[in-house]
Structures are given as C-alpha cells and as structure tokens.
Design a protein around this motif. Structure first.
Motif, PDB file in Angstrom:
ATOM      1  N   LEU A 134      47.883  -0.965 -33.591  1.00 33.73           N
ATOM      2  CA  LEU A 134      48.945  -0.100 -34.097  1.00 33.73           C
ATOM      3  C   LEU A 134      48.731   1.324 -33.603  1.00 33.73           C
ATOM      4  N   LEU A 135      49.831   2.011 -33.285  1.00 30.26           N
ATOM      5  CA  LEU A 135      49.785   3.384 -32.801  1.00 30.26           C
ATOM      6  C   LEU A 135      50.364   4.303 -33.855  1.00 30.26           C
ATOM      7  N   ASN A 136      49.750   5.457 -33.951  1.00 23.55           N
ATOM      8  CA  ASN A 136      50.293   6.443 -34.864  1.00 23.55           C
ATOM      9  C   ASN A 136      51.463   7.166 -34.198  1.00 23.55           C
ATOM     10  N   PRO A 137      52.262   7.903 -34.937  1.00 25.86           N
ATOM     11  CA  PRO A 137      53.446   8.575 -34.358  1.00 25.86           C
ATOM     12  C   PRO A 137      53.098   9.486 -33.191  1.00 25.86           C
ATOM     13  N   LEU A 138      51.996  10.182 -33.231  1.00 23.28           N
ATOM     14  CA  LEU A 138      51.620  11.087 -32.151  1.00 23.28           C
ATOM     15  C   LEU A 138      51.345  10.304 -30.871  1.00 23.28           C
ATOM     16  N   GLU A 139      50.655   9.179 -31.005  1.00 27.68           N
ATOM     17  CA  GLU A 139      50.366   8.363 -29.830  1.00 27.68           C
ATOM     18  C   GLU A 139      51.646   7.739 -29.251  1.00 27.68           C
ATOM     19  N   ILE A 140      52.517   7.328 -30.153  1.00 31.00           N
ATOM     20  CA  ILE A 140      53.790   6.768 -29.671  1.00 31.00           C
ATOM     21  C   ILE A 140      54.592   7.812 -28.896  1.00 31.00           C
ATOM     22  N   GLU A 141      54.642   9.035 -29.419  1.00 31.23           N
ATOM     23  CA  GLU A 141      55.387  10.113 -28.742  1.00 31.23           C
ATOM     24  C   GLU A 141      54.752  10.438 -27.395  1.00 31.23           C
ATOM     25  N   ASP A 142      53.395  10.428 -27.370  1.00 31.43           N
ATOM     26  CA  ASP A 142      52.691  10.686 -26.117  1.00 31.43           C
ATOM     27  C   ASP A 142      52.994   9.594 -25.088  1.00 31.43           C
ATOM     28  N   LEU A 143      53.022   8.341 -25.543  1.00 31.67           N
ATOM     29  CA  LEU A 143      53.321   7.234 -24.640  1.00 31.67           C
ATOM     30  C   LEU A 143      54.763   7.312 -24.115  1.00 31.67           C
ATOM     31  N   LEU A 144      55.697   7.698 -25.005  1.00 29.55           N
ATOM     32  CA  LEU A 144      57.091   7.870 -24.569  1.00 29.55           C
ATOM     33  C   LEU A 144      57.211   8.958 -23.510  1.00 29.55           C
ATOM     34  N   ASN A 145      56.522  10.066 -23.716  1.00 30.47           N
ATOM     35  CA  ASN A 145      56.552  11.149 -22.726  1.00 30.47           C
ATOM     36  C   ASN A 145      56.005  10.688 -21.385  1.00 30.47           C
ATOM     37  N   GLN A 146      54.940   9.880 -21.433  1.00 31.80           N
ATOM     38  CA  GLN A 146      54.360   9.373 -20.191  1.00 31.80           C
ATOM     39  C   GLN A 146      55.344   8.461 -19.455  1.00 31.80           C
ATOM     40  N   ARG A 172      58.618   8.474 -19.736  1.00 38.53           N
ATOM     41  CA  ARG A 172      59.734   9.292 -19.223  1.00 38.53           C
ATOM     42  C   ARG A 172      59.321  10.043 -17.958  1.00 38.53           C
ATOM     43  N   SER A 173      58.085  10.515 -17.954  1.00 42.48           N
ATOM     44  CA  SER A 173      57.594  11.213 -16.765  1.00 42.48           C
ATOM     45  C   SER A 173      57.530  10.267 -15.567  1.00 42.48           C
ATOM     46  N   ASP A 174      57.039   9.024 -15.814  1.00 39.93           N
ATOM     47  CA  ASP A 174      56.990   8.047 -14.717  1.00 39.93           C
ATOM     48  C   ASP A 174      58.384   7.740 -14.186  1.00 39.93           C
ATOM     49  N   LEU A 175      59.341   7.656 -15.113  1.00 38.54           N
ATOM     50  CA  LEU A 175      60.715   7.370 -14.689  1.00 38.54           C
ATOM     51  C   LEU A 175      61.278   8.508 -13.834  1.00 38.54           C
ATOM     52  N   ARG A 176      60.998   9.764 -14.237  1.00 39.00           N
ATOM     53  CA  ARG A 176      61.476  10.908 -13.445  1.00 39.00           C
ATOM     54  C   ARG A 176      60.814  10.943 -12.068  1.00 39.00           C
ATOM     55  N   LYS A 177      59.545  10.568 -12.022  1.00 35.19           N
ATOM     56  CA  LYS A 177      58.858  10.533 -10.729  1.00 35.19           C
ATOM     57  C   LYS A 177      59.477   9.483  -9.803  1.00 35.19           C
ATOM     58  N   LEU A 178      59.796   8.328 -10.381  1.00 32.55           N
ATOM     59  CA  LEU A 178      60.433   7.290  -9.566  1.00 32.55           C
ATOM     60  C   LEU A 178      61.801   7.733  -9.060  1.00 32.55           C
ATOM     61  N   GLU A 179      62.552   8.417  -9.930  1.00 25.78           N
ATOM     62  CA  GLU A 179      63.871   8.910  -9.506  1.00 25.78           C
ATOM     63  C   GLU A 179      63.723   9.956  -8.399  1.00 25.78           C
ATOM     64  N   TYR A 180      62.690  10.782  -8.534  1.00 23.22           N
ATOM     65  CA  TYR A 180      62.466  11.812  -7.509  1.00 23.22           C
ATOM     66  C   TYR A 180      62.101  11.160  -6.171  1.00 23.22           C
ATOM     67  N   GLN A 181      61.208  10.154  -6.209  1.00 26.11           N
ATOM     68  CA  GLN A 181      60.828   9.463  -4.989  1.00 26.11           C
ATOM     69  C   GLN A 181      62.027   8.763  -4.354  1.00 26.11           C
ATOM     70  N   MET A 182      62.874   8.171  -5.182  1.00 27.83           N
ATOM     71  CA  MET A 182      64.069   7.513  -4.666  1.00 27.83           C
ATOM     72  C   MET A 182      65.012   8.528  -4.013  1.00 27.83           C
ATOM     73  N   TYR A 183      65.152   9.677  -4.630  1.00 27.78           N
ATOM     74  CA  TYR A 183      66.023  10.726  -4.083  1.00 27.78           C
ATOM     75  C   TYR A 183      65.489  11.229  -2.736  1.00 27.78           C
ATOM     76  N   LYS A 184      64.172  11.464  -2.647  1.00 27.15           N
ATOM     77  CA  LYS A 184      63.586  11.967  -1.406  1.00 27.15           C
ATOM     78  C   LYS A 184      63.701  10.921  -0.293  1.00 27.15           C
ATOM     79  N   THR A 185      63.496   9.642  -0.657  1.00 30.71           N
ATOM     80  CA  THR A 185      63.620   8.586   0.346  1.00 30.71           C
ATOM     81  C   THR A 185      65.037   8.517   0.894  1.00 30.71           C
ATOM     82  N   GLN A 186      66.020   8.626   0.006  1.00 27.81           N
ATOM     83  CA  GLN A 186      67.416   8.598   0.453  1.00 27.81           C
ATOM     84  C   GLN A 186      67.734   9.785   1.358  1.00 27.81           C
TER      85      GLN A 186
END
Length: 254
Positions: free
Chosen positions: A5-17, A19-33
């Motif tokens: 079980l994760l506490n709320p702080l850990e869950i929020e930290d995991l969500l931020n991570q 979201r960051s990975d998703l933004r990085k993938l979008e950035y890589q996709m944009y640069k490749t295009q």
C-alpha cells in the motif's frame, strides 16, 4: 506476495513521475517528427538540384554535335571536285573543227546586300499579326476562376483565412479553437479528437498528426500563436487573438 500500500504522498510522487515520462515521450516524438520533415525537405531540394544539373548537361552535348557538323565541307562528304578537260582531248577537237559545249560551271547565287536583307526582315515583321495585350493593371484569372465562380469559392473556403490549402488536421485545430474560444494545449486537442466519433485513429497516431499540424501552423505559417498558461509548456491560440504586444486577452486565456 501481497500488493504493498502507498500513502498519498507516494501516490502523488508516482503520478508526477508518470506524467513526466509521458511528457518526455511526447517531446521525443515531436523532435523525431521535426527531423523527418527536415530530411524530407533536404531530399526534395537534392532531387531538384540533380534534375537541374541533368537539364543543363543536355543542351551542351547538342551544341558540341552541331559544332562538329559545322566543320564539314560545304560540298558534302564524298563529292568529287569538278574535273578539267585533258589537253590531248582539246587538241583533237581543234584539229577536227568540232566544238563541244562544256557544261557551265556552277554559279553561286549572289548574296543580297545587308541593307536589302534588313529591309525585307522589317517588312516581314510589319506584315506579321500583332499579339493582343491585356489592358494595363488587369489581373490574370486563376485556374479556379476560369473553371467557374463556384469552384473558386470552394477552393477559397478550403484555403481559409491562412491563404493556403489546409489539411484536415489544420482545419480540426482551427475549428476547435474557434469553437472553444480559448487557448488550448496539446492534451486539449487530443481529448477533443478522442471524443470525435469520425476520427478512427489511435491515440499515438493522433498525437503525431496534431504535433505536425501545430508545428506547421505556429512556426511556419504564423496562423497560431504560442502563449503561456498556468501549467507547463505553452498553449496555442489563433494569431488574430493576440494583441500588438504579443499578449493574449483574458477572455481567451485557458
């Protein structure tokens, strides 16, 4: 092993991570295009330059061939020179009293003086019909106008205010902004596209097409303006919404 079980702080930290990975993938996709578009443009320019070099090389070969032909003698190859009568034959003819008519030598046509040639050329030009010129300042009709007013209106509607032909995704982005009447981020366009039943593409393919059109409309065509918003990155607004100082009015803010 039971799921930890994760506490709320850990869950929020995991969500931020995530979201960051998703933004990085979008950035890589944009640069490749972007790199793909640049390479396509370079390939087109290289192909155009190669075709121009090939076109320049062909007339040169033709000129050399003509020059080679010009050096050939006037009488043509293999034509024998005019033969002279033998002295013995001339003496025999004088003794018998027979006189043979010899063929007259080839006479060359006298060349006309330059003044006469110029006068003939001038008279030929006067006799040629003159081409009609359009009135001063009269604009030429486009291909669509020649086909008919309805075709011209249709093509004008397809080009829109941008002044060039819009793709389906260009129209989708511009129509979404006009409908929402506020600046939108890439995720907003993605959500609108996923809610549209007429769009059958997957999410990854939609992102690629959106990024391509957004890059073209904002960076190359100047139809969209990049504006700041409360989140990360920037939002997109119609260029006509931005004032002279480059700021977006509050009524269009996200």
């Amino acid at each position: 092993m039971s799921q930890p079980l994760l506490n709320p702080l850990e869950i929020e930290d995991l969500l931020n991570q995530y979201r960051s990975d998703l933004r990085k993938l979008e950035y890589q996709m944009y640069k490749t295009q972007t790199v793909i578009q640049e390479l396509e443009q370079q390939a087109a320019e290289a192909q155009k330059a190669l075709s121009l070099e090939t076109a320049k090389a062909l007339p040169g070969a033709t000129k050399e061939t003509k020059k080679g032909k010009a050096k050939t003698g006037r009488r043509g190859p293999g034509r024998p020179p005019l033969a002279k009568a033998a002295p013995a034959q001339e003496e025999t003819a004088a003794a018998t009293g027979e006189v043979k008519e010899t063929a007259p030598a080839e006479e060359e046509m006298p060349q006309q003086p330059a003044a006469k040639r110029s006068r003939k050329a001038a008279s030929a030009k006067k006799g040629a019909p003159k081409k009609k010129k359009g009135g001063p300042g009269r604009p030429r009709k486009s291909a669509a106008e020649k086909k008919g007013p309805e075709t011209a209106k249709k093509e004008k509607a397809e080009k829109g205010d941008a002044g060039y032909r819009l793709s389906d995704w260009d129209k989708f982005i511009i129509d979404s902004l006009k409908t929402k009447q506020q600046a939108l981020i890439t995720q907003d366009f993605l959500d609108i596209a996923k809610d549209n039943p007429d769009i059958k593409s997957g999410e990854a393919q939609i992102k690629v097409k959106l990024n391509r059109s957004l890059h073209k409309l904002a960076n190359r065509k100047g139809v969209l303006a990049k504006v700041e918003h409360s989140g990360r990155g920037y939002a997109y607004a119609l260029n006509e919404w931005v004032n002279a100082k480059g700021a977006l009015p509050k009524k269009y803010a996200r």
